[in-house]
Design a protein around this motif. Structure first.
Motif, short mmCIF file in Angstrom:
data_model
loop_
_atom_site.label_atom_id
_atom_site.label_comp_id
_atom_site.label_asym_id
_atom_site.label_seq_id
_atom_site.Cartn_x
_atom_site.Cartn_y
_atom_site.Cartn_z
N HIS A 1 -9.57 -4.41 4.89
CA HIS A 1 -11.03 -4.53 4.93
C HIS A 1 -11.43 -6.01 4.97
CE1 HIS A 1 -15.23 -3.73 4.09
NE2 HIS A 1 -15.17 -4.55 3.05
N GLU A 2 -10.62 -6.86 4.38
CA GLU A 2 -10.83 -8.30 4.41
C GLU A 2 -9.91 -8.91 5.46
OE1 GLU A 2 -13.11 -9.87 2.82
OE2 GLU A 2 -13.64 -8.55 1.18
N PRO B 1 0.82 -1.21 0.00
CA PRO B 1 0.00 0.00 0.00
C PRO B 1 0.86 1.26 0.00
CG PRO B 1 -0.65 -1.50 1.77
CD PRO B 1 0.59 -2.05 1.16
N LEU C 1 -8.23 -0.65 2.31
CA LEU C 1 -8.86 -1.61 1.40
C LEU C 1 -8.28 -3.00 1.60
CD1 LEU C 1 -9.16 0.53 -1.84
CD2 LEU C 1 -11.02 -0.26 -0.38
N LEU D 1 -5.69 4.79 2.19
CA LEU D 1 -6.85 4.17 1.54
C LEU D 1 -6.50 2.77 1.04
CD1 LEU D 1 -9.74 4.22 0.53
CD2 LEU D 1 -8.93 5.40 -1.52
N ALA D 2 -5.35 2.61 0.44
CA ALA D 2 -4.92 1.30 -0.04
C ALA D 2 -4.74 0.32 1.12
CB ALA D 2 -3.63 1.41 -0.84
#
Length: 121
Positions: A69-70, A58, A66, A62-63
Motif C-alpha cells: 500500500h506504501e 507476509p 498492506l 491482506l498482509a
C-alpha cells in the motif's frame, strides 16, 4: 538473506490466487535506500535483511496488500530513519521525490524485476 521469487496466496473460499513478487519488493527497498539515503548496497541489504520485511514476510494476501500500500521509498525511509521519519527529519518528504517513478520504472526494467508487485492470476 535474499527473499527469492514470489509468494503465492490462494483464497480458500473463492480459489482466487494472488502472487506477491516478494523479491522485487525486497530489491526495490534496497535500491531506494541506496539511491535516496546514500548508504552502500551492502549496508542497505544488511538493514533490510534485519528488518520486518525479511524477518516477518507476509503470510496472506491482506498482509502483502498492506505492505505494498506504501511505496518502497516509504519503507526504505522507515528502515533508515524510523517511523514518522517526516516529522523527525523535516527535510525528508513522506512522498517520493519527483524523479522516483521514472527511476523506479527504469530500475525495474534494467534489473529484470516484476513490473507489478501484486497480481491476481
Amino acid at each position: 538473506m535474499n527473499p527469492a521469487g514470489k509468494l503465492i496466496f490462494k483464497d480458500a473460499s473463492t480459489g482466487q490466487v494472488t502472487v506477491f513478487h516478494y523479491h522485487t519488493f525486497y530489491e526495490m527497498v534496497i535500491a531506494c535506500i541506496v539511491k535516496y539515503t546514500g548508504r552502500s548496497m551492502e549496508e542497505a541489504r544488511a538493514l533490510t535483511d534485519r528488518s520486518f520485511i525479511v524477518q516477518q514476510p507476509p503470510t496472506d494476501v491482506l498482509a502483502a496488500a498492506l505492505l505494498t500500500h506504501e511505496y518502497e521509498y516509504h519503507w526504505a525511509m522507515v528502515l533508515v530513519y524510523g517511523e514518522e521519519y517526516w516529522n523527525k527529519y523535516p527535510s525528508i518528504s513522506s512522498t517520493p521525490p519527483d524523479d522516483y517513478f521514472d527511476w523506479y520504472d527504469d530500475y525495474i526494467a534494467a534489473h529484470q524485476l516484476a513490473a507489478e508487485l501484486l497480481v491476481d492470476e
